[in-house]
Write a protein that holds these residues in place. Structure first.
Motif, PDB file in Angstrom:
ATOM      1  N   ARG A 192     -26.378 132.966 104.516  1.00  0.00           N
ATOM      2  CA  ARG A 192     -26.316 131.524 104.253  1.00  0.00           C
ATOM      3  C   ARG A 192     -27.662 130.852 104.469  1.00  0.00           C
ATOM      4  O   ARG A 192     -27.930 129.797 103.897  1.00  0.00           O
ATOM      5  CB  ARG A 192     -25.251 130.861 105.134  1.00  0.00           C
TER       6      ARG A 192
ATOM      7  N   ARG B  51     -28.480 123.689 108.781  1.00  0.00           N
ATOM      8  CA  ARG B  51     -27.775 123.965 107.534  1.00  0.00           C
ATOM      9  C   ARG B  51     -26.719 125.071 107.703  1.00  0.00           C
ATOM     10  O   ARG B  51     -26.189 125.252 108.775  1.00  0.00           O
ATOM     11  CB  ARG B  51     -28.790 124.287 106.437  1.00  0.00           C
ATOM     12  N   GLY B  52     -26.442 125.827 106.646  1.00  0.00           N
ATOM     13  CA  GLY B  52     -25.364 126.820 106.698  1.00  0.00           C
ATOM     14  C   GLY B  52     -25.562 127.888 107.758  1.00  0.00           C
ATOM     15  O   GLY B  52     -24.597 128.487 108.242  1.00  0.00           O
TER      16      GLY B  52
ATOM     17  N   HIS C 260     -24.075 126.504 110.935  1.00  0.00           N
ATOM     18  CA  HIS C 260     -22.627 126.366 110.756  1.00  0.00           C
ATOM     19  C   HIS C 260     -21.946 127.728 110.915  1.00  0.00           C
ATOM     20  O   HIS C 260     -20.916 127.849 111.566  1.00  0.00           O
ATOM     21  CB  HIS C 260     -22.270 125.827 109.376  1.00  0.00           C
TER      22      HIS C 260
END
Lengths: 483, 142
Positions: free
Chosen positions: A194, A242-243, A246
């Motif tokens: 990601r 960002r991802g 997460h």
């Protein structure tokens, strides 16, 4: 659990306590920094219940601190600070948050707003083009596997080597832009996947890049050191890991569901899963979290680089001094720090979720120009209203583990905001007020409308009256870039 | 085995939450609850799929209990979007018990995905029995 105003003990005009006698599972009291109206706001949703839940975690010291911009989150409220003792206190991924090292950076210019007015629309468009935002927009800085690893280990130090940062940028960044001890072997393949093409992106939701004018300087001496001048433009960048972050949080919240059983930890809410800091699970999460934190420092650094390029494109040779960094702080982070608790210096893991570090004067960890003054605290308001730059105080050490508020705090749900506010109409209104808006999604814009937030001036007033941070300067937005 | 087309899913509703997103899902049994929860997630995200190519994926997950499995399932769908830009409008659960899930999902690359969802959280998570089956309230970090 129901909490009323009667359950609080008023410690002073801006500080309220829920003592441990309120609930048998509480290990430490909850301290809420608020005036009466903000306290009533906080009782309007589950914020305080969530803070009481946090106070039930094992191994906490002092108290759970709740900032005046608090609002309901998941697990820990947004605007919460807790500290767990080393070595066997707990670390909780959910109490750091999914967007690890989400934070704010402010860059100051010497460009006068009045002379810049004709260029603002062009500036907004240029920033929107150069700083990728929105759902799924690819990154501006592709990374090889080897370079990605260096970003995760070195954070903004990697940016400096690659020419995206200056020495001063690093000096004026929390932890100098790098948390030591990041370990990519503790990060899943999925998280790495990601992260691959997201460096140099803003993302969506409440993340933004904003150009503001310094409307009022309250503390001229401090502002001068920071490089802030009344009437000049500054840039605020709000985004995180960002991802990558997460996914790391998602992975560890899932893994820790086992850990709490293994360590016999009883929880009021499963989102608060945690593990002892000195357990293999706790150590693994901390090392992975640091990788995401470093990635976020490099991400904001990349966006600062794009912002500087954009200013050059628009203002050309008029820009004598580049945008100079004021500071960069995290507001979702777990940090090993030493704090004075009941008169003793105690090493702890401070979890700040929707709260920032706000060290006072003399603190180690500040660069030489800020050490005599204290740490800049960056408090973005909602778009269309105002933002603040504050200064950490010595007093906050015993009040809030050297922490302050992080923004305005929401009062209206996203659903209600979307229902009552139309994105395109809001944009027209903002443009009428002289704010250039560039946004990828109109419903997304509506969710972040100023009406959905508390009055940031009230939050800042409370923080300053409570002695957590002092006022330096007030900013007013003139261009907003959102995903 | 039980399956669900995205266009036919309706057993969920968005509920108020100050900062994040929350939705309630219900179903006659655990399998239906899982299917409706996935459909609700896609509906909230506002997805639009391209026509082609059609893509089928098998998803196999293990977790500590059914709540944990539900979160793993929804986060898996978020991951497939984040990493490969895929969304699924036909959801089939081949096997589901308290701790294991085997699903087969069919869909396509997404043309639109309006809402960034960081993660599906465990906040106050409990699958409750009701008179007509099961229900759960989920909180998303957005």
């Amino acid at each position: 659990m129901k909490i009323d105003k009667q359950d609080f003990r008023r410690l002073n005009n801006y500080l309220w306590e829920i003592p441990t006698s309120f609930h048998p599972d509480m290990n430490v009291p909850v301290w809420i920094f608020a005036d009466e109206e903000l306290l009533e706001d906080a009782l309007g949703d589950l914020s305080i219940v969530q803070a009481v839940n946090v106070a039930c975690l094992p191994g906490l010291v002092g108290h759970v601190a709740v900032m005046p911009d608090v609002h309901q989150g998941y697990g820990m409220p947004i605007g919460g600070v807790m500290a767990s003792r080393l070595p066997d206190g707990v670390i909780s991924p959910g109490a750091v948050g999914y967007d690890i090292n989400c934070g704010v950076r402010v860059l100051a210019s010497q460009i006068e707003y009045r002379s810049a007015i004709p260029y603002l629309s062009d500036l907004a468009s240029t920033l929107y083009r150069n700083c990728p935002s929105g759902v799924g927009r690819g990154g501006s800085i592709p990374l090889s596997a080897e370079e990605f690893e260096r970003v995760c280990r070195q954070g903004a130090r990697w940016s400096l080597e690659r020419g995206y940062a200056t020495e001063e940028d690093l000096a004026r960044t929390e932890e100098f832009g790098c948390l030591e001890g990041a370990d990519l072997t503790k990060v899943s393949q999925r998280a790495k996947q990601r992260a691959k093409d997201q460096l140099g992106t803003l993302g969506a939701g409440n993340h933004f890049l904003e150009v503001d004018v310094v409307e009022e300087v309250v503390d001229p001496e401090v502002a001068a050191v920071m490089g802030i001048q009344e009437g000049c433009l500054v840039v605020q960048i709000h985004c995180g890991s960002r991802g990558f972050g997460h996914q790391i949080c998602t992975d560890y919240v899932q893994d820790f569901q086992w850990a709490v059983i293994n360590y016999g930890i009883k929880l009021p809410d499963r989102e608060l899963v945690c593990a002892p800091l000195n357990s293999p699970e706790g150590e693994a999460y901390l090392a992975a979290m640091k990788a995401a934190a470093n990635y976020a420092f490099a991400n904001r650094q990349a966006l600062a680089y794009h912002a500087r390029q954009s200013f050059k494109e628009v203002f050309g040779s008029q820009v004598e001094e580049p945008l100079r960094q004021v500071y960069d702080i995290a507001h979702n982070m777990g940090k090993i720090e030493t704090h004075r608790i009941e008169g003793e210096e105690v090493p702890v893991c401070v979890h700040r979720k929707g709260a920032t570090r706000a060290f006072g004067p003399g603190s180690e960890g500040l660069p030489p120009d800020y050490r005599p003054l204290g740490q800049p605290v960056l408090v973005p308001g909602s778009m269309g209203t105002e933002s603040w730059i504050l200064l950490g105080t010595e007093a906050n050490e015993e009040l809030s583990f050297g922490s302050s508020c992080h923004g305005a705090g929401r009062v209206m749900s996203r659903r209600q905001a979307k229902r009552t506010i139309k994105g395109d109409r809001l944009r027209t209104e903002l443009e009428k007020e002289g704010i250039s808006v560039r946004a990828g999604s109109m419903p997304g814009l509506a969710e972040e409308a100023p009406q959905a937030y508390k009055d940031v001036s009230r939050v800042v007033e409370t923080v300053s009256k409570a002695g957590i941070a002092s006022k330096v300067a007030r900013l007013r937005p003139v261009a907003v870039i959102k995903g | 085995m039980q399956s669900l087309k995205l266009s036919e899913a309706h057993k969920f509703e968005e509920i108020e939450h100050t900062a994040d997103w929350s939705y309630r899902v219900w179903g006659e049994n655990l399998t239906e609850l899982f299917l409706q929860a996935a459909a609700g997630l896609y509906r909230l995200a506002g997805i639009l799929l391209t026509c082609e190519p059609r893509i089928t994926r098998d998803i196999e997950l293990k977790a500590i209990d059914s709540e944990s499995l539900l979160i793993a399932w929804l986060n898996e769908l978020l991951y497939l979007h984040e990493s490969e830009r895929l969304g699924f409008d036909q959801l089939e659960i081949l096997h589901l018990d308290e701790t294991t899930l085997h699903a087969r999902v069919t869909g396509a690359p997404t043309q639109e995905w309006l809402k960034d969802i960081k993660a599906v959280t465990y906040h106050n998570l409990t699958i409750r029995e009701t008179q007509s089956g099961l229900e759960v309230t989920l909180v998303l970090d957005v």
